[in-house]
Design an enzyme around this catalytic site. Sequence first.
Site, PDB file in Angstrom:
ATOM      1  CD  GLU A 415      -3.120   0.763   0.252  1.00 62.55           C
ATOM      2  OE1 GLU A 415      -2.946  -0.032  -0.689  1.00 62.55           O
ATOM      3  OE2 GLU A 415      -4.171   1.402   0.409  1.00 62.55           O
ATOM      4  CB  SER A 442      -7.708  -1.068   1.667  1.00 61.98           C
ATOM      5  OG  SER A 442      -6.442  -1.554   1.877  1.00 61.98           O
ATOM      6  CG  ASN A 513     -12.194  -0.624   4.702  1.00 59.01           C
ATOM      7  OD1 ASN A 513     -12.715  -1.636   5.162  1.00 59.01           O
ATOM      8  ND2 ASN A 513     -11.115  -0.670   3.941  1.00 59.01           N
TER       9      ASN A 513
HETATM   10  P1  NAD Z   1       1.408  -7.939   1.444  1.00 57.59           P
HETATM   11  O1  NAD Z   1       2.516  -7.162   2.017  1.00 57.59           O
HETATM   12  O2  NAD Z   1       1.030  -9.215   2.082  1.00 57.59           O
HETATM   13  O3  NAD Z   1       1.713  -8.275  -0.083  1.00 57.59           O
HETATM   14  C1  NAD Z   1       2.272  -7.374  -0.987  1.00 57.59           C
HETATM   15  C2  NAD Z   1       3.088  -8.172  -1.979  1.00 57.59           C
HETATM   16  O4  NAD Z   1       3.471  -7.309  -3.041  1.00 57.59           O
HETATM   17  C3  NAD Z   1       4.367  -8.755  -1.404  1.00 57.59           C
HETATM   18  O5  NAD Z   1       4.428 -10.132  -1.704  1.00 57.59           O
HETATM   19  C4  NAD Z   1       5.471  -7.992  -2.121  1.00 57.59           C
HETATM   20  O6  NAD Z   1       6.642  -8.760  -2.314  1.00 57.59           O
HETATM   21  C5  NAD Z   1       4.791  -7.666  -3.421  1.00 57.59           C
HETATM   22  N1  NAD Z   1       5.389  -6.539  -4.136  1.00 57.59           N
HETATM   23  C6  NAD Z   1       5.836  -5.374  -3.648  1.00 57.59           C
HETATM   24  N2  NAD Z   1       6.291  -4.621  -4.657  1.00 57.59           N
HETATM   25  C7  NAD Z   1       6.103  -5.307  -5.788  1.00 57.59           C
HETATM   26  C8  NAD Z   1       6.381  -5.026  -7.162  1.00 57.59           C
HETATM   27  N3  NAD Z   1       6.912  -3.879  -7.553  1.00 57.59           N
HETATM   28  N4  NAD Z   1       6.075  -5.974  -8.076  1.00 57.59           N
HETATM   29  C9  NAD Z   1       5.531  -7.133  -7.680  1.00 57.59           C
HETATM   30  N5  NAD Z   1       5.243  -7.438  -6.403  1.00 57.59           N
HETATM   31  C10 NAD Z   1       5.543  -6.531  -5.471  1.00 57.59           C
HETATM   32  O7  NAD Z   1       0.174  -6.943   1.374  1.00 57.59           O
HETATM   33  P2  NAD Z   1      -1.382  -7.282   1.276  1.00 57.59           P
HETATM   34  O8  NAD Z   1      -1.972  -7.281   2.625  1.00 57.59           O
HETATM   35  O9  NAD Z   1      -1.572  -8.435   0.377  1.00 57.59           O
HETATM   36  O10 NAD Z   1      -1.944  -5.962   0.560  1.00 57.59           O
HETATM   37  C11 NAD Z   1      -1.793  -5.755  -0.822  1.00 57.59           C
HETATM   38  C12 NAD Z   1      -2.752  -4.665  -1.272  1.00 57.59           C
HETATM   39  O11 NAD Z   1      -4.089  -5.068  -0.975  1.00 57.59           O
HETATM   40  C13 NAD Z   1      -2.560  -3.331  -0.584  1.00 57.59           C
HETATM   41  O12 NAD Z   1      -2.827  -2.310  -1.505  1.00 57.59           O
HETATM   42  C14 NAD Z   1      -3.623  -3.347   0.508  1.00 57.59           C
HETATM   43  O13 NAD Z   1      -4.038  -2.043   0.877  1.00 57.59           O
HETATM   44  C15 NAD Z   1      -4.722  -4.067  -0.191  1.00 57.59           C
HETATM   45  N6  NAD Z   1      -5.719  -4.723   0.679  1.00 57.59           N
HETATM   46  C16 NAD Z   1      -5.316  -5.383   1.798  1.00 57.59           C
HETATM   47  C17 NAD Z   1      -6.258  -6.006   2.598  1.00 57.59           C
HETATM   48  C18 NAD Z   1      -5.844  -6.775   3.818  1.00 57.59           C
HETATM   49  O14 NAD Z   1      -6.715  -7.171   4.596  1.00 57.59           O
HETATM   50  N7  NAD Z   1      -4.566  -7.043   4.004  1.00 57.59           N
HETATM   51  C19 NAD Z   1      -7.621  -5.951   2.243  1.00 57.59           C
HETATM   52  C20 NAD Z   1      -7.997  -5.279   1.083  1.00 57.59           C
HETATM   53  C21 NAD Z   1      -7.026  -4.671   0.317  1.00 57.59           C
END
Ligand code: NAD
Length: 737
Positions: A415, A442, A513
């Site tokens: 994020e 998010s 949210n």
């Molecule tokens: P996370 O940290 O678990 O996963 C992020 C992944 O992205 C990691 O595996 C990282 O290595 C990879 N990454 C980073 N830079 C990259 C790049 N340049 N190219 C390819 N891969 C790359 O995070 P998450 O919780 O999965 O969240 C991801 C997105 O989803 C965020 O935008 C977050 O706001 C959104 N989101 C999260 C939730 C939640 O409950 N965690 C819910 C809805 C939305």
Amino acid sequence: MTYKNFTVDTDAEGIALVTWDMPGRSMNVFTEEAMRELEAIIDTVAAQAGIKGAVITSGKDSFSGGADLSMLQAFLGDFAKARKKNPEAAAKTLFERAGEMSRVWRKLETCGKPWVAAINGTCMGGAFELALSCHGRVAADGDGVKLALPEVKVGIFPGAGGTQRVPRLADTQAALQMLTSGQTLTPQRAKAMGLIHEVAEPDQLIAAAKAMIRNGLKPVAPWDEKGFKLPGGPVYSAAGANLWPPAIAILRRETYCNYPAATAILKCVYEGLLVPFDTAQKIEQRYFTEIMQTKEAAAMIRSLFVSLQELNKGARRPHGVAPTSFKKIGVIGAGFMGAGIAYVTAKAGIPVVLIDRDIPAAEKGKMHSEALMTDQVKKGRATAAEKDALLSLITPTDDYSQLDGADLVIEAVFEDSAVKKAATEKAEAALKPSAIFASNTSTIPITSLAKNSARPKNFIGIHFFSPVDKMNLVEVILGKKTSEKALAVAMDYVRAIKKTPIVVNDTRGFFVNRCVLRYMSEAYKMLGEGVPAAMIENAAKAAGMPVGPLALTDETAVDLAQKIMHQTVRDLGEGAVDPEQMKLIDTMVDQHQRFGRKNGKGFYDYPAKPAKKKLWPGLKELYPQKRPEDVDFEELKLRLLAVIALEAVRVMEEGIVTDPREADVGSILAFGFAPYTGGVLSYIDGIGAARFMEIAKKLQKKYGKEFKAPKLLAEMAASGETFYQRFDPYAKEKQAA
Ligand code: NAD
């Protein structure tokens, strides 16, 4: 005689095979015409000397889904209008209609000829009640065969004999559990309970059903025989005395008496088992008439059946854009969310390119699907071949050029705007110009992320909830420049993965949210007032929420709440977050390292299993505690629901959500907003805008600006409108008609 919905073939032995196969429908449902025809068939079977008995089955994959709830909804709408003119006449009509199906099933049961239901596939609601009134029941053995009386899930109950026949066939306790939960049974389970007689191989189903008649099946229900004994024993017996008091307590624990239909089921069974069958049916009919008039039934049928189906079918999808069939989908970021998105996409049979910064990270993401499928195989819900097939659809890689040819890419990287910008640029370099790019962000506005794109029209938000494989709602977020085509593709995708989409305009926190944060922050405020934490959590549950606000904070992480608060202050200034609440969360995280479930310490303590989580005793030290008797518990319940509902009104006022179906269904699917209300807006509609306005004013005086009623509500209070009148989702269709 010929029928539109049934065929009747009588064989050489005089056994009539009645096949239910409604034209132009994928599933059989009870319409008035189908009911009329079926009654005529029952009369014919009874009257014709050449017919020995009948087997009823379906010509479709499933047996039947039961009553057509859209028709019931229309009927209840007409009833509400008729009641205004002549309440007595309207109630009489409703009572007669409520007993109509029961009357026909009883006619079948007492017609003097044996009937056997050959249940070839899913058999629900009124259709299962039809089967229960047959003298014999055989179900095909197969994964697709599910038997249930699920009415309670939409605020009504099995009112065509279900509450009387089930506890006369099965043990009372098992019957009550089945009826009050709407639980789905496999044929094996139904047989073990005594609800069906046989389970047959699908190709032997009709033969087995006919054999029952040939072998002299008696055309008399057990309860119509002399000396009939209830399987669970009479109500006034030692067994009854052991069962009923706890049964009532369990119902209160499970429902807090928020669901009139569930309560009515208990009354029907208790009172019905004390009297002969025909009297019992009258009791059921009376309660059914009462329940159909409740606001819970109307709200639940609307949101949990009608609106849900409409949204799933793409009610908000732009017309005139050809449907997309997905050949390949890219997921960037194989972390917590990306891994889940890859899984649900592959589960829908769509090939996925799963990209992360390096191959091990991408492979780790794929392992999530491996773990989920291994678990499914273990539980017998999937085969090893299905697991292999699903995994073969996911290609883990660090090479963006593999996105070539993808129709849609979903970005789920950190994020962080800069990281998202880099991912967007790299992806677009490989993508065909018509491909749609979606972000799962998010918090970052879609319009601002779209600035990183060379094709902002093709840029959209597809916001999942965690855990992705379990949460059925998806918010589709429109940026300022998002095209209709991008929206259509996003909707087609959500439909392909069998989730429910709601369309939301761009704003901080989108819809879900924004509402959830209000819920949690009201609880922090209550803690600050010295309300014991257990009372807050219990008030939430008593109000109908599945998870208390403090437990929910723990699930999503207390340090995430802290991050959001600090980010909000950075973006919107000091006044945007209550300093008292910020102090509480800072204290939890910085002083006590209480991050939530993830480190075993949050508002709750999480001891090793099987011990259960317990509220952290240290919470009591943070604020002087009020005595429980000095806290108004009903007001706590009201505050927790009203604070969410008022935020939903703001969301409607700002035009972030435009269709009340989406706010209602979204609120139930995303955070379980008290389902008996029908969702956030139906909750207000049920109370009435004018009365809710008064409630909001009172709460604002005592508890602050969170309860300030938006202008929209004041207008609706003045005009007497409901949300479904003011934002009529069917206005266009009505105009066209
Ligand atoms: P996370 O940290 O678990 O996963 C992020 C992944 O992205 C990691 O595996 C990282 O290595 C990879 N990454 C980073 N830079 C990259 C790049 N340049 N190219 C390819 N891969 C790359 O995070 P998450 O919780 O999965 O969240 C991801 C997105 O989803 C965020 O935008 C977050 O706001 C959104 N989101 C999260 C939730 C939640 O409950 N965690 C819910 C809805 C939305």
